[in-house]
Design a protein around this motif. Structure first.
Motif, PDB file in Angstrom:
ATOM      1  N   LEU A 216       0.125  -2.284   7.990  1.00 21.07           N
ATOM      2  CA  LEU A 216       0.736  -3.045   6.931  1.00 21.07           C
ATOM      3  C   LEU A 216       1.466  -4.244   7.336  1.00 21.07           C
ATOM      4  CD1 LEU A 216       2.834  -0.325   5.130  1.00 21.07           C
ATOM      5  CD2 LEU A 216       0.696  -1.379   4.359  1.00 21.07           C
ATOM      6  N   GLU A 217       1.127  -4.755   8.430  1.00 24.73           N
ATOM      7  CA  GLU A 217       1.530  -5.885   9.155  1.00 24.73           C
ATOM      8  C   GLU A 217       3.086  -5.756   9.035  1.00 24.73           C
ATOM      9  OE1 GLU A 217      -0.568  -9.218   7.624  1.00 24.73           O
ATOM     10  OE2 GLU A 217      -2.461  -8.540   8.323  1.00 24.73           O
ATOM     11  N   GLY A 218       3.761  -4.871   9.250  1.00 26.46           N
ATOM     12  CA  GLY A 218       4.954  -4.767   9.141  1.00 26.46           C
ATOM     13  C   GLY A 218       5.815  -4.460  10.557  1.00 26.46           C
ATOM     14  N   ASP A 219       6.885  -3.814  10.414  1.00 26.32           N
ATOM     15  CA  ASP A 219       7.782  -3.700  11.652  1.00 26.32           C
ATOM     16  C   ASP A 219       8.517  -2.191  11.357  1.00 26.32           C
ATOM     17  OD1 ASP A 219       8.867  -4.197  14.076  1.00 26.32           O
ATOM     18  OD2 ASP A 219      10.310  -5.326  13.339  1.00 26.32           O
ATOM     19  N   VAL A 220       8.849  -1.750  12.514  1.00 29.37           N
ATOM     20  CA  VAL A 220       9.638  -0.552  12.441  1.00 29.37           C
ATOM     21  C   VAL A 220      10.649  -0.668  13.632  1.00 29.37           C
ATOM     22  CG1 VAL A 220       8.081   0.732  13.809  1.00 29.37           C
ATOM     23  CG2 VAL A 220       9.750   1.997  12.654  1.00 29.37           C
ATOM     24  N   ARG A 221      11.985  -0.495  13.218  1.00 28.21           N
ATOM     25  CA  ARG A 221      12.997  -0.560  14.430  1.00 28.21           C
ATOM     26  C   ARG A 221      13.865   0.792  14.314  1.00 28.21           C
ATOM     27  NH1 ARG A 221      13.199  -5.876  11.767  1.00 28.21           N
ATOM     28  NH2 ARG A 221      14.978  -5.114  10.396  1.00 28.21           N
ATOM     29  N   PHE A 222      14.343   1.119  15.411  1.00 27.38           N
ATOM     30  CA  PHE A 222      15.112   2.131  15.809  1.00 27.38           C
ATOM     31  C   PHE A 222      16.408   1.775  16.376  1.00 27.38           C
ATOM     32  CE2 PHE A 222      10.750   3.436  16.215  1.00 27.38           C
ATOM     33  CZ  PHE A 222      10.530   4.620  15.337  1.00 27.38           C
TER      34      PHE A 222
ATOM     35  N   VAL B 133      16.545   4.290  11.095  1.00 29.35           N
ATOM     36  CA  VAL B 133      15.326   3.859  11.400  1.00 29.35           C
ATOM     37  C   VAL B 133      15.041   2.862  10.069  1.00 29.35           C
ATOM     38  CG1 VAL B 133      12.725   4.448  11.259  1.00 29.35           C
ATOM     39  CG2 VAL B 133      14.271   5.979  12.640  1.00 29.35           C
ATOM     40  N   THR B 134      14.456   1.798  10.621  1.00 25.40           N
ATOM     41  CA  THR B 134      14.394   0.618   9.365  1.00 25.40           C
ATOM     42  C   THR B 134      12.938   0.275   9.368  1.00 25.40           C
ATOM     43  OG1 THR B 134      16.470  -0.277   9.864  1.00 25.40           O
ATOM     44  CG2 THR B 134      14.833  -1.870   8.704  1.00 25.40           C
ATOM     45  N   LEU B 135      12.337   0.410   8.168  1.00 33.90           N
ATOM     46  CA  LEU B 135      10.898  -0.049   7.975  1.00 33.90           C
ATOM     47  C   LEU B 135      10.814  -1.306   7.230  1.00 33.90           C
ATOM     48  CD1 LEU B 135       9.397   3.553   6.757  1.00 33.90           C
ATOM     49  CD2 LEU B 135       9.759   2.620   8.841  1.00 33.90           C
ATOM     50  N   VAL B 136      10.275  -2.354   7.552  1.00 31.14           N
ATOM     51  CA  VAL B 136      10.136  -3.626   6.905  1.00 31.14           C
ATOM     52  C   VAL B 136       8.730  -3.891   6.759  1.00 31.14           C
ATOM     53  CG1 VAL B 136      10.788  -6.161   7.287  1.00 31.14           C
ATOM     54  CG2 VAL B 136      12.300  -4.289   8.260  1.00 31.14           C
ATOM     55  N   VAL B 137       8.483  -4.362   5.589  1.00 27.64           N
ATOM     56  CA  VAL B 137       6.973  -4.679   5.316  1.00 27.64           C
ATOM     57  C   VAL B 137       7.111  -5.829   4.185  1.00 27.64           C
ATOM     58  CG1 VAL B 137       6.982  -2.918   3.344  1.00 27.64           C
ATOM     59  CG2 VAL B 137       4.676  -3.605   4.365  1.00 27.64           C
ATOM     60  N   SER B 138       6.300  -7.015   4.430  1.00 26.55           N
ATOM     61  CA  SER B 138       6.092  -7.895   3.625  1.00 26.55           C
ATOM     62  C   SER B 138       5.527  -7.491   2.259  1.00 26.55           C
ATOM     63  CB  SER B 138       4.946  -8.986   4.228  1.00 26.55           C
ATOM     64  OG  SER B 138       5.604  -9.493   5.423  1.00 26.55           O
ATOM     65  N   ALA B 139       6.106  -7.535   1.078  1.00 29.22           N
ATOM     66  CA  ALA B 139       5.979  -7.361  -0.169  1.00 29.22           C
ATOM     67  C   ALA B 139       6.101  -8.089  -0.918  1.00 29.22           C
ATOM     68  CB  ALA B 139       6.592  -5.813  -0.156  1.00 29.22           C
ATOM     69  N   GLU B 140       5.254  -8.700  -2.032  1.00 32.83           N
ATOM     70  CA  GLU B 140       5.552  -9.447  -2.927  1.00 32.83           C
ATOM     71  C   GLU B 140       6.382  -8.809  -3.896  1.00 32.83           C
ATOM     72  OE1 GLU B 140       3.030 -11.770  -6.425  1.00 32.83           O
ATOM     73  OE2 GLU B 140       2.101 -10.963  -4.720  1.00 32.83           O
ATOM     74  N   THR B 141       7.362  -9.369  -4.434  1.00 33.71           N
ATOM     75  CA  THR B 141       8.334  -8.806  -5.323  1.00 33.71           C
ATOM     76  C   THR B 141       8.360  -9.611  -6.743  1.00 33.71           C
ATOM     77  OG1 THR B 141       9.996  -8.286  -3.569  1.00 33.71           O
ATOM     78  CG2 THR B 141      10.740  -7.871  -5.847  1.00 33.71           C
TER      79      THR B 141
ATOM     80  N   ASP C 169       0.817  -1.110   0.134  1.00 37.40           N
ATOM     81  CA  ASP C 169       0.013   0.031  -0.068  1.00 37.40           C
ATOM     82  C   ASP C 169       0.905   1.287   0.144  1.00 37.40           C
ATOM     83  OD1 ASP C 169      -1.555   2.458   0.900  1.00 37.40           O
ATOM     84  OD2 ASP C 169      -3.218   0.775   1.517  1.00 37.40           O
ATOM     85  N   PRO C 170       1.108   1.916  -0.897  1.00 33.96           N
ATOM     86  CA  PRO C 170       1.915   3.223  -1.301  1.00 33.96           C
ATOM     87  C   PRO C 170       1.400   4.357  -0.255  1.00 33.96           C
ATOM     88  CG  PRO C 170       0.432   3.132  -3.049  1.00 33.96           C
ATOM     89  CD  PRO C 170       0.116   1.792  -2.391  1.00 33.96           C
ATOM     90  N   ASP C 171      -0.007   4.235   0.063  1.00 34.51           N
ATOM     91  CA  ASP C 171      -0.258   5.596   0.754  1.00 34.51           C
ATOM     92  C   ASP C 171       0.236   5.487   2.112  1.00 34.51           C
ATOM     93  OD1 ASP C 171      -1.701   6.712  -1.356  1.00 34.51           O
ATOM     94  OD2 ASP C 171      -3.463   5.537  -0.927  1.00 34.51           O
ATOM     95  N   LEU C 172       0.227   4.175   2.969  1.00 31.29           N
ATOM     96  CA  LEU C 172       0.369   3.990   4.266  1.00 31.29           C
ATOM     97  C   LEU C 172       1.787   3.805   4.503  1.00 31.29           C
ATOM     98  CD1 LEU C 172      -2.050   1.027   5.342  1.00 31.29           C
ATOM     99  CD2 LEU C 172      -1.809   3.459   6.313  1.00 31.29           C
ATOM    100  N   LEU C 173       2.686   3.303   3.491  1.00 34.10           N
ATOM    101  CA  LEU C 173       4.161   3.251   3.553  1.00 34.10           C
ATOM    102  C   LEU C 173       4.676   4.704   3.358  1.00 34.10           C
ATOM    103  CD1 LEU C 173       6.604   1.560   3.842  1.00 34.10           C
ATOM    104  CD2 LEU C 173       6.617   0.991   1.430  1.00 34.10           C
ATOM    105  N   GLY C 174       3.996   5.227   2.159  1.00 37.75           N
ATOM    106  CA  GLY C 174       4.560   6.710   2.086  1.00 37.75           C
ATOM    107  C   GLY C 174       4.244   7.616   3.278  1.00 37.75           C
ATOM    108  N   LEU C 175       3.184   7.411   3.914  1.00 36.23           N
ATOM    109  CA  LEU C 175       2.993   8.158   5.225  1.00 36.23           C
ATOM    110  C   LEU C 175       4.032   7.994   6.257  1.00 36.23           C
ATOM    111  CD1 LEU C 175       1.097  10.239   6.567  1.00 36.23           C
ATOM    112  CD2 LEU C 175      -0.306   8.402   7.493  1.00 36.23           C
ATOM    113  N   ALA C 176       4.261   6.405   6.607  1.00 39.60           N
ATOM    114  CA  ALA C 176       5.571   6.347   7.333  1.00 39.60           C
ATOM    115  C   ALA C 176       6.633   6.795   7.081  1.00 39.60           C
ATOM    116  CB  ALA C 176       5.390   4.777   7.584  1.00 39.60           C
ATOM    117  N   LEU C 177       7.203   6.615   5.638  1.00 41.34           N
ATOM    118  CA  LEU C 177       8.537   7.262   5.484  1.00 41.34           C
ATOM    119  C   LEU C 177       8.379   8.755   5.526  1.00 41.34           C
ATOM    120  CD1 LEU C 177      11.212   6.535   4.182  1.00 41.34           C
ATOM    121  CD2 LEU C 177       9.963   6.673   2.003  1.00 41.34           C
TER     122      LEU C 177
END
Length: 573
Positions: free
Chosen positions: A536-542, A551-559, A454-462
């Protein structure tokens, strides 16, 4: 006709072994005293051993009076086996309430009457008649004619044993493999002696005077030894699960109603009786639409209930009930109390409206007035304070805008789409440099092809991560490094700053998941990052580094790797 067969006294030896085995088993089971059913089973074994052992010893007795006395004692012990065996089955299977009831106590009258009749049989002959000593298999036997009342007295104990067997079989069917082998062994153990008794009573054996029930009791002892010694049957008990099943509904704080296949009420817990006015035991068997003072919803629906105990909001969850064979026999309807949750949502909606509209409008007006004061004030100090007022108002407006943006995304479903990571990062960086032209943001992409997220949620987080890094950097030109790479089936985006980094207090609040008057963040940006990644069922690490904060954003994403198109060959290789 009695056949006198000479040879080894196998009959006597077999009956003595059969009589001794229960007493040995009693010694083994003594350590389980106090566990469900153990005491009753020990009593049953003592009577069983008394029946078999007395009969085995009587095979040595040639004196008529003494031989009849041995037979009388053997019969009395036999008549007392079934009652404690039933008590064992009730306790062991978790039905101790029945075992303690007046009904079970009344059942003890049958064996007591039978024992009294056997003890006085010499005077009335209602149990057996015409006892005669005969010899067979090198043993002294007593041949007699059992009377109808004798069969009736014996049938009482056998009936009790049969009921006990059914209770144990019910355990096998309802509680799965945990107690299955042990319960089957105990349930089968009465069968061999029961068959032997039928052979004796109806004269189906080679010698009428032999009590074949005692002879066939050795398999009974073997099955009991398997269950109680080899399998430690009393180490665990189905009583635990049965009591849990019976009390589970009442221990639940939320209302639960159990329906049959026709949507009729068959059970409900105390919470349901408290919440739904009019729901009582006389409603059992009535359709749920008539039993509950509400329009019964479907699963995953919501209902409001008003009654003497107050007003409640419930989320409804209906789950099918299946028997051990897998057939659907009804359903369980759970009314999950979401009253407090709904009230919190209403408060948040009101606060969100105030934040988005009322407060935003007022702050915009304050900013306008501050700008006018700054422009018209002839005092530099006054202009500086007016500018600070305007800047503070702008920051609050920006926080409100962030909250509004996330709230709008929260109310929509997560919508994964195909996106090119390099283009995605370029668009986010372009928006940020427009708002913060002094910042220097470089990107590196090591992703082959496109990803699905989802680009909106990922973009908002980034955007919020990078923005936090910029605003906490006191330098004239904050430097931010953004990189994206693949890791297994995830997209990993790392944001590294070169400034003092995000304050530890800000990170600690997000990591703990709570804020208080003493420990809280200065804004909403990091919370939006956390909430967006969670959706996004992802993870954020500081991580604090020598260079700053990573800051690391990790999200499951089919490539999907997109290969370049094949070149035209025009027929040539």
């Amino acid at each position: 006709m009695v056949v006198d067969v000479s040879g080894l006294p196998w009959l006597t030896v077999l009956c003595l072994v059969t009589g001794i085995a229960p007493f040995v088993l009693v010694g083994v089971l003594a350590r389980y005293r106090g566990k469900p059913g153990v005491d009753w089973f020990i009593v049953s074994l003592l009577f069983y051993g008394g029946w078999c052992l007395t009969y085995g010893l009587s095979l040595f007795v040639a004196d008529y009076e003494l031989r009849v006395a041995f037979e009388t004692v053997s019969w009395m012990a036999f008549l007392c086996i079934g009652y404690p065996f039933l008590g064992f089955a009730l306790d062991y299977t978790g039905r101790s309430d029945l075992r303690k009831s007046w009904l079970f106590a009344a059942l003890g009258v049958g064996p007591a009457v039978g024992v009294a009749l056997v003890a006085t049989n010499a005077w009335h002959g209602l149990v057996w008649q015409d006892p005669t000593i005969v010899r067979a298999y090198d043993a002294v036997l007593l041949d007699y004619a059992i009377q109808p009342l004798g069969f009736a007295a014996a049938s009482v104990g056998l009936t009790y044993s049969g009921i006990a067997v059914l209770l144990l079989l019910d355990t096998v069917l309802n509680y799965g493999p945990l107690y299955r082998r042990e319960a089957i062994a105990v349930a089968l153990s009465p069968l061999p002696p029961s068959v032997g008794l039928i052979v004796w009573w109806f004269g189906l054996g080679p010698v009428d005077a032999v009590n074949w029930g005692v002879v066939a009791s050795l398999p009974h002892a073997a099955l009991d030894a398997y269950a109680f010694v080899g399998k430690n049957m009393f180490a665990t008990s189905p009583a635990t699960r049965r009591v849990a099943d019976e009390t589970a509904l009442d221990t639940l704080p939320d209302p639960v109603v159990v329906l049959d296949e026709s949507d009729r009420v068959v059970e409900f817990n105390d919470a349901a009786a408290r919440v739904f006015d009019g729901l009582s035991t006389d409603r059992i068997g009535t359709p749920v639409s008539a039993a509950l003072p509400i329009e019964f919803p479907g699963s995953d629906d919501y209902v409001s209930v008003s009654g003497e105990s107050g007003r409640y909001e419930f989320a409804v969850d209906e789950t099918s009930l299946s028997d051990p064979r897998g057939a659907v026999v009804g359903s369980t309807v759970l009314f999950r109390d979401i009253t407090d949750e709904r009230e919190r949502e209403q408060r948040l909606e009101v606060l969100n409206r105030v934040l988005r509209h009322n407060l935003r409008n007022k702050l915009t007006a304050i900013g306008g007035y501050a700008a006018q004061i700054e422009a018209d004030a002839g005092d530099p100090e006054l202009s500086r304070w007016a500018r600070k007022i305007g800047d503070s108002g702008d920051e609050l407006v920006a926080i409100g805008e962030k909250a509004r943006t996330f709230d709008s995304l929260r109310q929509t479903d997560v919508t994964p789409v195909r996106l090119d990571v390099e283009t995605f990062l370029a668009d986010v960086v372009s928006d940020l440099t427009a708002d913060y032209p002094e910042a220097r943001i470089d990107t590196r992409v090591d992703v082959a092809g496109t990803v699905r997220t989802d680009p909106d949620l990922l973009g908002l987080a980034l955007r919020n991560v990078v923005e936090n890094a910029i605003v906490h950097d006191d330098s004239d030109a904050p430097q931010i490094h953004v990189s994206a790479r693949e890791s297994e089936e995830s997209l990993v985006i790392e944001i590294q700053d070169e400034g003092p980094g995000i304050p530890e207090q800000e990170l600690a609040v997000v990591a703990d998941g709570v804020e208080s008057d003493l420990e809280h963040g200065s804004g909403i940006g990091l919370w939006i990052v956390e909430w967006s990644m969670r959706r996004l069922e992802g993870d954020v690490r500081f991580e604090s580094t020598d260079e700053g904060t990573r800051v690391t954003l990790v999200v499951s994403a089919e490539t999907t790797v997109e290969l370049p198109p094949k070149a035209e060959t025009n027929g040539h290789k």
